[in-house]
Design an enzyme around this catalytic site. Sequence first.
Site, PDB file in Angstrom:
ATOM      1  N   ARG A 321       0.828  -1.208   0.000  1.00  0.00           N
ATOM      2  CA  ARG A 321       0.000   0.000   0.000  1.00  0.00           C
ATOM      3  C   ARG A 321       0.863   1.259   0.000  1.00  0.00           C
ATOM      4  NH1 ARG A 321      -5.595   1.645   0.838  1.00  0.00           N
ATOM      5  NH2 ARG A 321      -6.291  -0.506   0.736  1.00  0.00           N
ATOM      6  N   GLU A 724      -9.758   5.773   7.255  1.00  0.00           N
ATOM      7  CA  GLU A 724      -8.329   6.066   7.163  1.00  0.00           C
ATOM      8  C   GLU A 724      -7.964   7.388   6.478  1.00  0.00           C
ATOM      9  OE1 GLU A 724      -8.072   2.122   5.422  1.00  0.00           O
ATOM     10  OE2 GLU A 724      -6.220   1.832   6.525  1.00  0.00           O
TER      11      GLU A 724
END
Lengths: 775, 511
Positions: A321, A724
């Site tokens: 990521r 997030e």
Amino acid sequence: MAVKIANSTIRGGVGASHPHDSARLHVTGGATYTDDIPEPRNILHAALGVSSQPHARIISIDLEAVLAAPGVVAVITAEHIPGENNYGAVVADDPILAPDLVQYVGQPIFAVAAATVDQARQAAGLAQVEYAALPAILDAETAVREKSFILPSETLRTGDSRSAIELAPHRLQGKVNLGGQDQFYLEGQIALAIPREGGDLFIYSSTQHPGEIQHAVAHAIGRQAKDVVVECRRMGGAFGGKESQPALIAAVAALLAQKTGAAVKLRLDRDADMIVTGKRHDFVIDYDVGFDDRGVILGINFCYASRCGMSADLSGAINDRTMFHTDNAYFLSDATIESHRCKTHTVSNTAFRGFGGPQGMFGIEYVVDEIARQLQVDPLDVRKVNFYGSDTRNVTPYKQIVDDNIIHEIVDKLEASSDYRQRRVEIAQWNRENDVLKRGIALTPVKFGISFTATHLNQAGALVHIYTDGTVHLNHGGTEMGQGLFTKVAQVVAEEFQIDIDQIKVTASDTSKVPNASATAASSGSDLNGKAAQRAARKIKKRLVKFATEHFSVSAKDVIFANNKVTVGEQSLPFQELIKLAYMARTSLSSTGFYRTPRINYDRSTFSGRPFFYFAYGAAVSEVVIDTLTGENRLLRSDILHDCGDSLNPAIDLGQVEGGFVQGVGWLTSEELWWNQDGVLKTHAPSTYKIPTSSDVPDDLRVELLADSANREKTIYRSKAVGEPPLMLALSVFHAIKDAVAGVTEGKRSPHLDAPATPETILTSIENLSVGLDQ
Amino acid sequence: MAAKLPKDVRKTIRFILDGEIVELRNCDPTRTVLQYLREDLQRVGTKEGCAEGDCGACTVVIGELVSVPDGLQLRAINSCIQFLPTLDGKVLFTIESLAAESGELHPVQQAMVECHGSQCGFCTPGFVMSLFALYKSAAHPDRREIDNALAGNLCRCTGYRPIVDAARKMYDYHSTENKDKSSWLSVPGSTVLDELSVTEAQQVDKLRSIAATGTLHLEFDGKQYYAPDSIEELAALLRQNPDACILSGGTDIGLWVTKQHRHLASVIYTGNIQSFKQISVSASHLTIGAGAPISDVMPMLSQYFPELDELFLRFASPPIRNAGTLGGNIANASPIGDSMPVLIVLGAELLLRSGDNNRVIALDDFYLDYQKTALARGEFVQEVRIPLPATDATVRTYKLSKRFDQDISAVCAAFSVAFNENIVTNVRIAYGGMAAIPKRAVKCELALLGKQWDDAGILEAVSALDRDFAPLTDMRASDGYRRNAAANLLRRFYIDSKQGETLTNVYHYGR
């Protein structure tokens, strides 16, 4: 089609700023956390005995004094584990109790069960462990030098960055250090294991992933998934720290419960929690960038080295990521993104809000700022010329087309509403007039990919029952950690049935109700579970409509659910009346629902495809003041505009945006993890590890959710994930500090600034900048 | 060994909870209030977040009768490090105490719900209790007062804005016409006896009936606990039992038990001695009883030394200041205690007592080595005497830490300099965090004394300062930062002393 009923008068429907479903329990002390559950008879309390060495062979363990200590009932070491001595979910390299090798200070070696918490903890300190020390690698840089990697290094390539950099009119190279972060959930790790008949176990665990606890416990005790049930009503915060780590805690409690036949609770105190369990990865980032006169990035190389610690844990996906978010909101035509996953003899780092994404975005934002300072232009202008386009310049390095780009709109609005340009002029003037204090301002964007990058995890289940009094029991595979998931999913079900939300009880996450649920992570909770619950509700609703058409002899289109009532042709009856009638006619009033995210596909072997269903966007402008004598700093004002799609609950989403932002500010300013040269973490309690307090948050905080911004994808009521992405809005604060440091030279020089920007780091940055000036 | 005790010794503690008097005969003296609530009473609304008084999840409110102002004083404390017998003679409020029997929420709770002030909810009971203490002590606090009231409470979810909103909104539910006088909870801002509601007045009567007089002695599992009510008795007890641990606020000693699992065989608690908490002013001195909580010391010191305001606002947190005492901060001898550098430069003296013998020692001479003081066996600090400010001296103290609120200093500096025609006539400079003890910067002082107070003089002084200390590197700061920052704090003092337009303080900037 998910269309809201117009003029609905139900309480707590979709889009309502309904309070958190536990708000009243929270404020009265009535909300039950794992440690608050009434304890079973003869419960025992556990404590861990841990390694004092970063890397060593265990020569011997003398547990005599532990066993003889008051109240001690049982002690277990690795050899007492009947099943698999591992809780690592991805790679089997996480021993529950270290067998013969310890690889970090704080690694559990044995566990004690005693009559009281104090007795267990006291006894755990009495073991005599003899070690033979081995060389320890404690940081990422050393690990790269020694080629110590926990997983293979990866490279994501697009175009030909080498030539692009060489041919570019300008080139910059550099290195920046980015610190880790402790989750610092207020409720520490805890599990309670209760023996059931036939050797089965019931586990209460503070976990984002009950299903993984179920498997880890079953494997550890040498049983199968069917023999273990795991429940979690709520967590006192998690932030990723309770995704993989609780399996260790639950496995130890389970093993001791199996051995003693008694219920066993393991609750780590704050110090043990911070020493034993993993944190956000710290990184060393090298960059090499070529750009044109306007700051357009022509070619870029990144080399990321992250400290993964002693085991793989989730580090593979986390570092993936990082690579995926190295673009943030910028088009990179020619890029080479290298990622080293370093094995070190420190605690295994793990998930934390953003899951590697923040570190990737930190990298590119740092480079963009450096480019602007090199060119002596406003960093915002360099940001803008590099933004993804809508129709062109819209392919990510991993070949996903950015087809929902709204970053231009967000940044333009925010630039205007925050008065960014005028303030920048005013600040420059102010800095010329002030020798000691300097102010700085920065605007940074956020683009964050939504979905688990491991495609198979993008699935969810729900279970809905309607009782004969018309009230609803709602269960799904998601977990509640404070983010308001239970409230939002209940709003979806309230909307479907058109009943007040107080008619719905959301019950604890439970592996026996919804099986095989993914972790509540990757911001996906509402997207996945909202859809699954909607589908369960619709299945029942369909049966109710069928019943009504038969019972009242009307056509299906004449059965309308609205405002706690059901209209059937000419007549209208309360929802509960319809339920009663349906029950009498032997209609099933219970259903499961299942959802899997569409349109995503991704090939990890080539790092290409569509790993993300969609992107969430946002931007922030922050202004700070620093003291050039001490490096002290204060956030003066932040303006935030964030995209939640059509919000399911604006009040809860606002809470996520603000809370995530402030958590990010902590990561980049005051939260410093500090290990000594022996690999011992010395910041393991709030006395030494400083998360933001109320006074660190400016009174001038202007946060808005982007209006009229329906998700272009068919998510639940066109909302967007919000867990997030807002964390990374805090990059604006870091860059405002960097801007303020640059103010020392009236912006003529670009400071080097590592994160977190503590007073010491800032003062060092200022001193290095001044040295540069003298030369 | 048990000490010889007077005849009227008490063997039970009494306190008020939910309006009822609780009497405990046998209790473990080092059991914390939090353990008592959660494990013995199953009152699990109060949470443990850190067991060291740094996160506030365990916050409860303690009430006691005070004479100035004449009334019921309610203060937030950290139950995780407060020993149970210290509740003797007090009233305890926990999160469960707040909501009415009807289920109606207290205004603080109602505001928290309406402002979306909770997410995970684990810190919430602590916040509610801190807000409750604020609600009862201030009518309409501004943002800084709110931040101050919340400085001891950590929230990891909300980012605080909705909690600050709740602190503003909680007064909205109070209307003078509809004031329900039967509920003591409905009167914001008032603690004065004649303004109390019926229920509050009842609490006061009950409190009077359980006043902690005479000497309390508890014996449990080999542990001795004494709580005398006079300094004479304290001195006698300590002489008979010189190895006993003197417990005042317990904000450090609590951690010996919760973190280090130490067994404290004998504890003498000073909190029941009213004369030990007295603060008085003479023509020349401010005299502060060693047992005076920092919260009481702060306003007095600020009155005479307004420039110390910031230090005291940033001194720990309200729950710690409410429990912790000035004498404790001094006698504990931490190299990073915040009160000592400034008290050293102000020329503070300590009155030490052993049995019936007294002696006076300069604070400057009190610290010998790391956590080692001039206290003899059986001797204790009875008073702190601070000379009233000389008109010609400029006094400042600065604290550096990673976070402004509730953090421990990396460096703490204090300066007191007097001038005549820009010549330094008197100078005292002390630092915390730079050595094993809070310490004068002797070489730096020498470099300044008798010299011009100008750029050149400061340059000399900075270089001398570097020879005064050899600081350590630890998790709070590196030795290099400590050296640089210490020098720069001297520079800041120099700039501030010129009283020009130059801004030097980000803490106050813009607010």
